[in-house]
Scaffold this motif. Structure first.
Motif, PDB file in Angstrom:
ATOM      1  N   VAL A  20       2.696  -3.132   7.834  1.00 48.48           N
ATOM      2  CA  VAL A  20       1.411  -3.236   8.521  1.00 48.48           C
ATOM      3  C   VAL A  20       0.371  -3.934   7.655  1.00 48.48           C
ATOM      4  O   VAL A  20      -0.503  -4.648   8.151  1.00 48.48           O
ATOM      5  CB  VAL A  20       0.902  -1.839   8.964  1.00 48.48           C
ATOM      6  CG1 VAL A  20       0.486  -0.989   7.764  1.00 48.48           C
ATOM      7  CG2 VAL A  20      -0.246  -1.972   9.956  1.00 48.48           C
ATOM      8  N   TRP A  21       0.480  -3.769   6.327  1.00 49.08           N
ATOM      9  CA  TRP A  21      -0.507  -4.391   5.440  1.00 49.08           C
ATOM     10  C   TRP A  21      -0.359  -5.903   5.425  1.00 49.08           C
ATOM     11  O   TRP A  21      -1.349  -6.634   5.418  1.00 49.08           O
ATOM     12  CB  TRP A  21      -0.370  -3.819   4.025  1.00 49.08           C
ATOM     13  CG  TRP A  21      -0.478  -2.331   4.006  1.00 49.08           C
ATOM     14  CD1 TRP A  21       0.502  -1.446   3.696  1.00 49.08           C
ATOM     15  CD2 TRP A  21      -1.633  -1.552   4.355  1.00 49.08           C
ATOM     16  NE1 TRP A  21       0.047  -0.165   3.818  1.00 49.08           N
ATOM     17  CE2 TRP A  21      -1.255  -0.197   4.209  1.00 49.08           C
ATOM     18  CE3 TRP A  21      -2.924  -1.869   4.763  1.00 49.08           C
ATOM     19  CZ2 TRP A  21      -2.141   0.845   4.462  1.00 49.08           C
ATOM     20  CZ3 TRP A  21      -3.811  -0.836   5.021  1.00 49.08           C
ATOM     21  CH2 TRP A  21      -3.422   0.496   4.876  1.00 49.08           C
ATOM     22  N   ARG A  22       0.873  -6.392   5.441  1.00 46.42           N
ATOM     23  CA  ARG A  22       1.090  -7.835   5.451  1.00 46.42           C
ATOM     24  C   ARG A  22       0.695  -8.420   6.811  1.00 46.42           C
ATOM     25  O   ARG A  22       0.120  -9.504   6.883  1.00 46.42           O
ATOM     26  CB  ARG A  22       2.544  -8.146   5.126  1.00 46.42           C
ATOM     27  CG  ARG A  22       2.758  -9.529   4.550  1.00 46.42           C
ATOM     28  CD  ARG A  22       4.180  -9.725   4.069  1.00 46.42           C
ATOM     29  NE  ARG A  22       4.228 -10.096   2.662  1.00 46.42           N
ATOM     30  CZ  ARG A  22       4.451  -9.237   1.673  1.00 46.42           C
ATOM     31  NH1 ARG A  22       4.599  -7.958   1.940  1.00 46.42           N
ATOM     32  NH2 ARG A  22       4.495  -9.643   0.423  1.00 46.42           N
ATOM     33  N   LEU A  23       0.984  -7.703   7.870  1.00 44.08           N
ATOM     34  CA  LEU A  23       0.584  -8.160   9.195  1.00 44.08           C
ATOM     35  C   LEU A  23      -0.941  -8.164   9.324  1.00 44.08           C
ATOM     36  O   LEU A  23      -1.520  -9.057   9.955  1.00 44.08           O
ATOM     37  CB  LEU A  23       1.210  -7.266  10.269  1.00 44.08           C
ATOM     38  CG  LEU A  23       2.738  -7.358  10.380  1.00 44.08           C
ATOM     39  CD1 LEU A  23       3.294  -6.211  11.226  1.00 44.08           C
ATOM     40  CD2 LEU A  23       3.153  -8.710  10.965  1.00 44.08           C
ATOM     41  N   TRP A  24      -1.596  -7.191   8.727  1.00 45.40           N
ATOM     42  CA  TRP A  24      -3.057  -7.141   8.712  1.00 45.40           C
ATOM     43  C   TRP A  24      -3.621  -8.321   7.925  1.00 45.40           C
ATOM     44  O   TRP A  24      -4.603  -8.947   8.338  1.00 45.40           O
ATOM     45  CB  TRP A  24      -3.513  -5.809   8.124  1.00 45.40           C
ATOM     46  CG  TRP A  24      -4.998  -5.604   7.952  1.00 45.40           C
ATOM     47  CD1 TRP A  24      -5.650  -5.341   6.784  1.00 45.40           C
ATOM     48  CD2 TRP A  24      -6.008  -5.591   8.978  1.00 45.40           C
ATOM     49  NE1 TRP A  24      -6.994  -5.165   7.010  1.00 45.40           N
ATOM     50  CE2 TRP A  24      -7.244  -5.323   8.355  1.00 45.40           C
ATOM     51  CE3 TRP A  24      -5.989  -5.796  10.360  1.00 45.40           C
ATOM     52  CZ2 TRP A  24      -8.452  -5.246   9.053  1.00 45.40           C
ATOM     53  CZ3 TRP A  24      -7.191  -5.726  11.059  1.00 45.40           C
ATOM     54  CH2 TRP A  24      -8.394  -5.452  10.410  1.00 45.40           C
ATOM     55  N   GLN A  25      -3.021  -8.641   6.803  1.00 42.47           N
ATOM     56  CA  GLN A  25      -3.444  -9.811   6.030  1.00 42.47           C
ATOM     57  C   GLN A  25      -3.304 -11.085   6.849  1.00 42.47           C
ATOM     58  O   GLN A  25      -4.155 -11.984   6.767  1.00 42.47           O
ATOM     59  CB  GLN A  25      -2.610  -9.930   4.747  1.00 42.47           C
ATOM     60  CG  GLN A  25      -2.952  -8.916   3.678  1.00 42.47           C
ATOM     61  CD  GLN A  25      -2.092  -9.094   2.435  1.00 42.47           C
ATOM     62  OE1 GLN A  25      -0.923  -9.497   2.530  1.00 42.47           O
ATOM     63  NE2 GLN A  25      -2.647  -8.812   1.288  1.00 42.47           N
ATOM     64  N   ALA A  26      -2.227 -11.177   7.625  1.00 45.63           N
ATOM     65  CA  ALA A  26      -2.011 -12.367   8.447  1.00 45.63           C
ATOM     66  C   ALA A  26      -3.089 -12.490   9.521  1.00 45.63           C
ATOM     67  O   ALA A  26      -3.642 -13.574   9.752  1.00 45.63           O
ATOM     68  CB  ALA A  26      -0.625 -12.325   9.081  1.00 45.63           C
ATOM     69  N   ILE A  27      -3.387 -11.390  10.176  1.00 43.70           N
ATOM     70  CA  ILE A  27      -4.398 -11.404  11.231  1.00 43.70           C
ATOM     71  C   ILE A  27      -5.768 -11.766  10.664  1.00 43.70           C
ATOM     72  O   ILE A  27      -6.542 -12.499  11.294  1.00 43.70           O
ATOM     73  CB  ILE A  27      -4.436 -10.036  11.948  1.00 43.70           C
ATOM     74  CG1 ILE A  27      -3.182  -9.898  12.832  1.00 43.70           C
ATOM     75  CG2 ILE A  27      -5.703  -9.867  12.775  1.00 43.70           C
ATOM     76  CD1 ILE A  27      -3.002  -8.513  13.423  1.00 43.70           C
ATOM     77  N   THR A  28      -6.080 -11.296   9.479  1.00 40.87           N
ATOM     78  CA  THR A  28      -7.396 -11.537   8.880  1.00 40.87           C
ATOM     79  C   THR A  28      -7.420 -12.752   7.954  1.00 40.87           C
ATOM     80  O   THR A  28      -8.400 -12.969   7.236  1.00 40.87           O
ATOM     81  CB  THR A  28      -7.863 -10.295   8.092  1.00 40.87           C
ATOM     82  OG1 THR A  28      -6.893  -9.984   7.072  1.00 40.87           O
ATOM     83  CG2 THR A  28      -8.025  -9.096   9.015  1.00 40.87           C
ATOM     84  N   ALA A  29      -6.370 -13.563   7.975  1.00 37.85           N
ATOM     85  CA  ALA A  29      -6.314 -14.728   7.079  1.00 37.85           C
ATOM     86  C   ALA A  29      -7.424 -15.725   7.380  1.00 37.85           C
ATOM     87  O   ALA A  29      -7.948 -16.383   6.485  1.00 37.85           O
ATOM     88  CB  ALA A  29      -4.949 -15.409   7.177  1.00 37.85           C
ATOM     89  N   SER A  30      -7.810 -15.855   8.644  1.00 36.39           N
ATOM     90  CA  SER A  30      -8.861 -16.800   9.029  1.00 36.39           C
ATOM     91  C   SER A  30      -9.394 -16.396  10.398  1.00 36.39           C
ATOM     92  O   SER A  30      -8.823 -15.532  11.081  1.00 36.39           O
ATOM     93  CB  SER A  30      -8.317 -18.228   9.088  1.00 36.39           C
ATOM     94  OG  SER A  30      -7.444 -18.400  10.196  1.00 36.39           O
ATOM     95  N   PHE A  31     -10.456 -17.038  10.801  1.00 36.45           N
ATOM     96  CA  PHE A  31     -10.996 -16.799  12.142  1.00 36.45           C
ATOM     97  C   PHE A  31      -9.948 -17.156  13.196  1.00 36.45           C
ATOM     98  O   PHE A  31      -9.804 -16.474  14.211  1.00 36.45           O
ATOM     99  CB  PHE A  31     -12.258 -17.642  12.353  1.00 36.45           C
ATOM    100  CG  PHE A  31     -12.803 -17.594  13.754  1.00 36.45           C
ATOM    101  CD1 PHE A  31     -13.570 -16.512  14.182  1.00 36.45           C
ATOM    102  CD2 PHE A  31     -12.545 -18.623  14.646  1.00 36.45           C
ATOM    103  CE1 PHE A  31     -14.063 -16.456  15.483  1.00 36.45           C
ATOM    104  CE2 PHE A  31     -13.032 -18.576  15.950  1.00 36.45           C
ATOM    105  CZ  PHE A  31     -13.798 -17.479  16.370  1.00 36.45           C
ATOM    106  N   ASP A  32      -9.208 -18.226  12.944  1.00 33.57           N
ATOM    107  CA  ASP A  32      -8.216 -18.691  13.917  1.00 33.57           C
ATOM    108  C   ASP A  32      -7.042 -17.726  14.047  1.00 33.57           C
ATOM    109  O   ASP A  32      -6.536 -17.500  15.152  1.00 33.57           O
ATOM    110  CB  ASP A  32      -7.712 -20.084  13.525  1.00 33.57           C
ATOM    111  CG  ASP A  32      -8.825 -21.113  13.552  1.00 33.57           C
ATOM    112  OD1 ASP A  32      -9.402 -21.326  14.632  1.00 33.57           O
ATOM    113  OD2 ASP A  32      -9.140 -21.687  12.500  1.00 33.57           O
TER     114      ASP A  32
END
Length: 217
Positions: free
Chosen positions: A129-141
């Motif tokens: 979940v932490w890596r998926l959260w990082q992916a979602i918050t990587a950028s506005f896009d």
């Protein structure tokens, strides 16, 4: 929608090419590019080959430009989406890491980051979940483009929130607050989501001239 590789900035530092890059990753004008013909098993049997797909390898002494690297990585992810069954877990995490680096570097959203997120989420491990959260918050896009329900892959709403509450992770409060704002889902709901998104991408990739669209948040 699919991001254009031309939007990336050619500002990466050059570094010596990995020996395998020199051997197989130089564009071949006489035939299809090698990354498009190598099967998933070739990549997973030797982690040293993953160097070919590292974002930092986009500019190297072999002359591999960012757009070529982007196409190589896209070809690998597309092949994995078309291959039944989960990919090696470590390889899935590696691919999502590279996607995050790419999307932090570039403007726009590519279907490849959702493909990588799906491949990781299919393992249904709570700690992902932490890596998926990082992916979602990587950028506005990526915030707008990635399905936020992927965060529940490790146990639905109940199981995921329980895991995060007991984690002591530095991002615990931020993630927990967001999870509590999302509609409640079960394990079965997540299974359906993963199957639908993989099937969608597989269908699109089999149709020439079509471009994948991002999932809903």
């Amino acid at each position: 929608m699919s991001i254009s590789p031309g939007v990336a900035s050619p500002c990466l530092r050059r570094r010596p090419a990995h020996p395998v890059i020199r051997e197989i990753a130089i564009p071949d004008e006489t035939g299809a590019h090698t990354a498009n013909t190598l099967g998933p098993a070739w990549w997973t049997e030797d982690p040293e080959r993953w160097d070919l797909l590292q974002f930092e390898a986009a500019h190297d002494e072999a002359g591999l430009p960012l757009d070529r690297w982007w196409k190589d990585r896209r070809d690998v992810l597309d092949a994995l989406i078309l291959t039944p069954g989960p990919v090696d877990h470590d390889f899935a995490r590696f691919l999502l890491d590279q996607e995050m680096r790419f999307h932090r570097h570039c403007w726009g959203f590519s279907h490849t980051i959702e493909a990588a997120a799906l491949l990781l989420a299919e393992h249904r491990r709570p700690d992902d979940v932490w890596r998926l959260w990082q992916a979602i918050t990587a950028s506005f896009d990526t915030w707008c483009g990635l399905p936020h329900r992927l965060l529940f892959a490790g146990g639905g709403t109940t199981g995921t929130i329980a895991y995060v509450v007991g984690s002591g992770h530095e991002q615990q409060d931020n993630l927990l607050g967001h999870l509590q704002e999302l509609a409640e889902v079960t394990d079965d709901d997540v299974t359906t989501l993963l199957a639908q998104r993989r099937r969608y991408y597989a269908d699109v990739l089999r149709e020439p001239g079509t471009a994948p669209e991002s999932g809903d948040g």
